[in-house]
Design a protein around this motif. Structure first.
Motif, PDB file in Angstrom:
ATOM      1  N   TRP A  91      12.628 -69.727   4.564  1.00 16.06           N
ATOM      2  CA  TRP A  91      13.539 -68.603   4.666  1.00 16.06           C
ATOM      3  C   TRP A  91      14.765 -68.388   3.764  1.00 16.06           C
ATOM      4  O   TRP A  91      15.304 -69.586   3.583  1.00 16.06           O
ATOM      5  CB  TRP A  91      13.994 -68.609   6.124  1.00 16.06           C
ATOM      6  CG  TRP A  91      14.725 -67.289   6.571  1.00 16.06           C
ATOM      7  CD1 TRP A  91      15.722 -66.616   5.974  1.00 16.06           C
ATOM      8  CD2 TRP A  91      13.936 -66.217   7.398  1.00 16.06           C
ATOM      9  NE1 TRP A  91      15.878 -65.161   6.590  1.00 16.06           N
ATOM     10  CE2 TRP A  91      14.815 -64.996   7.574  1.00 16.06           C
ATOM     11  CE3 TRP A  91      12.894 -66.291   8.208  1.00 16.06           C
ATOM     12  CZ2 TRP A  91      14.393 -64.007   8.313  1.00 16.06           C
ATOM     13  CZ3 TRP A  91      12.387 -65.152   8.831  1.00 16.06           C
ATOM     14  CH2 TRP A  91      13.215 -64.200   8.941  1.00 16.06           C
ATOM     15  N   ILE A  92      15.039 -67.666   2.957  1.00 14.26           N
ATOM     16  CA  ILE A  92      15.835 -67.365   1.899  1.00 14.26           C
ATOM     17  C   ILE A  92      17.151 -66.259   2.375  1.00 14.26           C
ATOM     18  O   ILE A  92      16.904 -65.222   2.766  1.00 14.26           O
ATOM     19  CB  ILE A  92      15.339 -66.895   0.523  1.00 14.26           C
ATOM     20  CG1 ILE A  92      16.498 -66.814  -0.521  1.00 14.26           C
ATOM     21  CG2 ILE A  92      14.554 -65.749   0.669  1.00 14.26           C
ATOM     22  CD1 ILE A  92      15.858 -67.001  -1.825  1.00 14.26           C
ATOM     23  N   ARG A  93      18.213 -66.812   2.091  1.00 17.77           N
ATOM     24  CA  ARG A  93      19.573 -65.964   2.483  1.00 17.77           C
ATOM     25  C   ARG A  93      20.342 -66.205   1.268  1.00 17.77           C
ATOM     26  O   ARG A  93      20.804 -67.181   0.675  1.00 17.77           O
ATOM     27  CB  ARG A  93      20.076 -66.439   3.712  1.00 17.77           C
ATOM     28  CG  ARG A  93      19.280 -65.693   4.855  1.00 17.77           C
ATOM     29  CD  ARG A  93      19.982 -66.606   6.176  1.00 17.77           C
ATOM     30  NE  ARG A  93      19.885 -65.816   7.511  1.00 17.77           N
ATOM     31  CZ  ARG A  93      19.907 -66.374   8.920  1.00 17.77           C
ATOM     32  NH1 ARG A  93      20.433 -67.392   8.712  1.00 17.77           N
ATOM     33  NH2 ARG A  93      19.432 -65.724   9.581  1.00 17.77           N
ATOM     34  N   ILE A  94      20.889 -64.879   0.912  1.00 17.49           N
ATOM     35  CA  ILE A  94      22.279 -64.635   0.006  1.00 17.49           C
ATOM     36  C   ILE A  94      23.090 -63.784   0.591  1.00 17.49           C
ATOM     37  O   ILE A  94      22.749 -62.619   0.927  1.00 17.49           O
ATOM     38  CB  ILE A  94      21.804 -64.282  -1.286  1.00 17.49           C
ATOM     39  CG1 ILE A  94      20.562 -65.004  -1.949  1.00 17.49           C
ATOM     40  CG2 ILE A  94      22.827 -64.141  -2.224  1.00 17.49           C
ATOM     41  CD1 ILE A  94      19.836 -64.346  -3.329  1.00 17.49           C
ATOM     42  N   LYS A  95      24.197 -64.263   0.617  1.00 14.73           N
ATOM     43  CA  LYS A  95      25.525 -63.687   1.245  1.00 14.73           C
ATOM     44  C   LYS A  95      25.644 -62.047   0.613  1.00 14.73           C
ATOM     45  O   LYS A  95      25.646 -61.860  -0.563  1.00 14.73           O
ATOM     46  CB  LYS A  95      26.679 -64.253   1.289  1.00 14.73           C
ATOM     47  CG  LYS A  95      27.963 -63.955   1.921  1.00 14.73           C
ATOM     48  CD  LYS A  95      29.178 -64.413   1.990  1.00 14.73           C
ATOM     49  CE  LYS A  95      30.397 -63.953   2.689  1.00 14.73           C
ATOM     50  NZ  LYS A  95      31.474 -64.585   2.660  1.00 14.73           N
ATOM     51  N   ASP A  96      26.139 -61.074   1.292  1.00 12.59           N
ATOM     52  CA  ASP A  96      26.541 -59.746   0.780  1.00 12.59           C
ATOM     53  C   ASP A  96      25.052 -59.059   0.187  1.00 12.59           C
ATOM     54  O   ASP A  96      25.326 -58.247  -0.878  1.00 12.59           O
ATOM     55  CB  ASP A  96      27.482 -59.898   0.009  1.00 12.59           C
ATOM     56  CG  ASP A  96      28.740 -60.339   0.859  1.00 12.59           C
ATOM     57  OD1 ASP A  96      28.868 -59.966   1.828  1.00 12.59           O
ATOM     58  OD2 ASP A  96      29.811 -60.808   0.024  1.00 12.59           O
ATOM     59  N   THR A  97      23.826 -59.575   0.479  1.00 10.39           N
ATOM     60  CA  THR A  97      22.723 -58.642  -0.031  1.00 10.39           C
ATOM     61  C   THR A  97      21.677 -58.559   1.291  1.00 10.39           C
ATOM     62  O   THR A  97      22.020 -59.100   2.166  1.00 10.39           O
ATOM     63  CB  THR A  97      22.096 -59.771  -1.032  1.00 10.39           C
ATOM     64  OG1 THR A  97      21.402 -60.807  -0.570  1.00 10.39           O
ATOM     65  CG2 THR A  97      23.070 -60.101  -2.088  1.00 10.39           C
ATOM     66  N   ASN A  98      20.671 -57.917   0.973  1.00  6.16           N
ATOM     67  CA  ASN A  98      19.717 -57.562   1.821  1.00  6.16           C
ATOM     68  C   ASN A  98      18.524 -58.706   1.983  1.00  6.16           C
ATOM     69  O   ASN A  98      17.737 -58.704   2.559  1.00  6.16           O
ATOM     70  CB  ASN A  98      19.017 -56.339   1.735  1.00  6.16           C
ATOM     71  CG  ASN A  98      19.755 -54.945   2.138  1.00  6.16           C
ATOM     72  OD1 ASN A  98      20.599 -55.115   3.045  1.00  6.16           O
ATOM     73  ND2 ASN A  98      19.685 -53.955   1.007  1.00  6.16           N
ATOM     74  N   ILE A  99      18.916 -59.716   1.274  1.00  8.42           N
ATOM     75  CA  ILE A  99      18.090 -60.950   0.818  1.00  8.42           C
ATOM     76  C   ILE A  99      18.171 -61.913   2.006  1.00  8.42           C
ATOM     77  O   ILE A  99      19.112 -62.695   2.180  1.00  8.42           O
ATOM     78  CB  ILE A  99      18.121 -61.510  -0.491  1.00  8.42           C
ATOM     79  CG1 ILE A  99      18.097 -60.566  -1.629  1.00  8.42           C
ATOM     80  CG2 ILE A  99      17.088 -62.831  -0.602  1.00  8.42           C
ATOM     81  CD1 ILE A  99      18.297 -61.102  -3.066  1.00  8.42           C
ATOM     82  N   ASP A 100      17.379 -61.601   3.085  1.00  8.01           N
ATOM     83  CA  ASP A 100      17.161 -62.558   4.226  1.00  8.01           C
ATOM     84  C   ASP A 100      15.882 -62.474   4.805  1.00  8.01           C
ATOM     85  O   ASP A 100      15.510 -61.762   5.748  1.00  8.01           O
ATOM     86  CB  ASP A 100      18.335 -61.889   5.214  1.00  8.01           C
ATOM     87  CG  ASP A 100      18.548 -62.763   6.570  1.00  8.01           C
ATOM     88  OD1 ASP A 100      17.959 -63.709   6.601  1.00  8.01           O
ATOM     89  OD2 ASP A 100      19.247 -62.456   7.347  1.00  8.01           O
TER      90      ASP A 100
END
Length: 270
Positions: A91-100
């Motif tokens: 699972w990938i996450r980047i803050k302040d983006t829709n990438i979740d």
């Protein structure tokens, strides 16, 4: 004169019919596209449901504290995810983006299997975030490459283009990748436009140190890139583990936009 007028009318008739038929066809195509687009957007909403049920949103861009435990608690319920699809490897996450999003691993016999399939394997134009089968599911390769569409809705990897802004790049230093047994923290050190070559194949899967050195050197100084941001003071060695996020560009369809991170923390989870 009367004959000329009649001939002119006869000539105009087929022309108007041709215009009418072409206009009708274009209208139907536009209508079908809108229906298709609306259906696709609706299916993209399934990812939001998945996030709420499987991966509660973290409150900030800091990895969960292990406190007094020997291992951290994994915020992603991989037991449930594996029941949905065994191809989900992270699972990938980047803050302040829709990438979740969940990360899928492509089938051995079809490396682009998830290009237009969702996390359940059903057709979805937006596809999934995925790695090809040549990459290891535990992200242990020298460079793990993840692919995602640059959707107009802002879904998938569209928000990678936020890193074209130097201020956004400067403020957002990290990305997180969760696997069934770890929380991996990557420092984002480079973001730039690249050509459309297949990176793994072009660099022979980084088996040779010389190839990996060449690749690292360019990522730290992408001289031929039209758009680029590189974090000052970044030092990457052939002993490091990298992740490269790849998506399409907005104005040059033959190119790709890459955001690259180097592993700085790999915490085991229970």
């Amino acid at each position: 004169m009367e004959n000329n007028s009649q001939n002119s009318k006869k000539t105009k008739k087929p022309l108007w019919w041709a215009i009418f038929i072409i206009s009708t066809v274009l209208f139907v195509m536009c209508l079908l596209y809108l229906v298709f687009y609306a259906t696709s957007c609706s299916k993209e909403g399934e990812y939001s449901d998945l996030k709420n049920n499987i991966a509660p949103t973290l409150t900030d861009d800091i990895k969960p504290s292990a406190e007094a435990e020997k291992t951290a608690k994994n915020p992603i319920d991989f037991t449930k995810l594996k029941k949905i699809n065994k191809d989900i490897v992270g699972w990938i996450r980047i803050k302040d983006t829709n990438i979740d999003y969940p990360v899928l691993r492509a089938k051995k016999n079809d490396v682009s299997y998830y290009l237009h399939r969702d996390y359940k394997g059903d057709y979805l134009f937006a596809g999934s975030i995925y790695m090809e089968y040549c990459n290891q599911p535990d992200f242990s390769d020298r460079d793990t490459i993840l692919y995602g569409h640059n959707m107009m809705t802002g879904a998938m990897f569209a928000d990678l283009h936020k890193f074209e802004s130097k201020s956004f790049f400067d403020k957002h230093k990290y990305m997180y990748i969760y696997t069934p047994d770890s929380i991996k923290k990557y420092k984002i050190y480079s973001a730039y436009e690249y050509d459309d070559r297949h990176i793994d194949n072009s660099y022979e899967h980084f088996r040779k140190n010389s190839m990996f050195k060449e690749y690292i050197k360019y990522s730290l100084n992408p001289t031929s890139a039209i758009v680029s941001n590189v974090r000052k003071g970044s030092k990457i060695t052939i002993s490091d583990k990298m992740v490269t996020l790849s998506t399409c560009t907005n104005y040059r369809p033959q190119n790709r936009y890459l955001v690259q991170g180097v592993l700085i923390d790999n915490e085991r989870t229970d």
